[in-house]
Design a protein around this motif. Structure first.
Motif, short mmCIF file in Angstrom:
data_model
loop_
_atom_site.label_atom_id
_atom_site.label_comp_id
_atom_site.label_asym_id
_atom_site.label_seq_id
_atom_site.Cartn_x
_atom_site.Cartn_y
_atom_site.Cartn_z
N SER A 87 0.83 -1.21 0.00
CA SER A 87 0.00 0.00 0.00
C SER A 87 0.86 1.25 0.00
O SER A 87 2.01 1.24 0.43
CB SER A 87 -0.93 0.01 1.22
N VAL A 88 0.26 2.32 -0.50
CA VAL A 88 0.89 3.64 -0.54
C VAL A 88 -0.06 4.62 0.15
O VAL A 88 -1.24 4.70 -0.18
CB VAL A 88 1.16 4.11 -1.98
N TYR A 89 0.47 5.35 1.12
CA TYR A 89 -0.29 6.38 1.82
C TYR A 89 0.22 7.75 1.37
O TYR A 89 1.41 8.04 1.49
CB TYR A 89 -0.13 6.26 3.33
N ILE A 90 -0.66 8.57 0.84
CA ILE A 90 -0.32 9.94 0.47
C ILE A 90 -0.87 10.83 1.58
O ILE A 90 -2.08 10.97 1.74
CB ILE A 90 -0.92 10.32 -0.89
N ILE A 91 0.03 11.42 2.36
CA ILE A 91 -0.39 12.10 3.58
C ILE A 91 0.27 13.47 3.70
O ILE A 91 1.18 13.81 2.96
CB ILE A 91 -0.08 11.25 4.83
#
Length: 210
Positions: A87-91
């Motif tokens: 998964s990739v979290y853009i935060i």
């Protein structure tokens, strides 16, 4: 002017316009227009790029153009990089701070299954140029690739890379893991910086990419 003389001219103009239109379409498809000053906010929170879960942590500032750019770059990656990441979290920068990772563009952490989660700081990335954003994305995916092997057998722990690290590392703050990810991104993006170092380039060429 006689009709038989005007027809070739008309056809030349017509076909010229058709060819130009096709060329413009191809150019638009291959040249992603990233706009750091975009005012259109992203509305999605959960999505997938191929088999990777992409989560957008909304705080009212996330720009749609940057989200789309990141997703597009992930989609274009080779499978051997994508399949090492869950998964990739853009935060936001504040959310990165809550992860104890303040003031950085991105980082990767390993899960128990040896796949990784990648976090990208959109506030800082939104201030960078396209090639810098792309480099950051690939850098973090190469960390995930490194983690997948599992300590102590990670690529960044082997003796062959250590010799290359001693030979080519120019940054005192970079440990061997950072060196591996940085040069991996250079390899993926085919920069002259690694092409000119034949033994380093050969190392990445020889990695089993499955």
């Amino acid at each position: 002017m006689k009709l038989y003389k005007t027809i070739p001219i008309f056809l030349s103009v017509f076909f010229g316009m058709v060819i130009f239109s096709i060329a413009v379409t191809i150019w638009e498809e291959n040249f992603y227009k990233f706009d750091a000053n975009d005012t259109v906010l992203a509305t999605e929170t959960n999505t997938y790029v191929d088999n990777i879960h992409v989560y957008i942590e909304q705080d009212g500032n996330m720009k749609k153009s940057l989200v789309n750019y990141i997703k597009d770059e992930i989609h274009k990656m080779p499978e051997y990089l994508k399949n090492k990441c869950d998964s990739v979290y853009i935060i936001s920068d504040e959310q990165m701070t809550q992860q104890n990772e303040q003031g950085i563009y991105g980082y990767a952490e390993q899960s128990e299954r040896q796949t990784s989660t990648i976090y990208l700081n959109y506030e800082l990335l939104n201030k960078r140029k396209e090639n810098e954003i792309k480099n950051t994305i690939y850098h973090e995916f190469w960390h995930a690739f490194d983690f997948f092997v599992g300590y102590p057998d990670t690529y960044s722990c082997n003796s062959e890379l250590n010799e290359l690290y001693e030979k080519y590392n120019d940054y005192e703050d970079d440990d061997i893991s950072e060196f591996f990810a940085k040069q991996g991104a250079n390899y993926s993006l085919d920069t002259n910086g690694i092409r000119n170092k034949e033994d380093l380039y050969a190392y990445y060429e020889a990695i089993e990419k499955v």
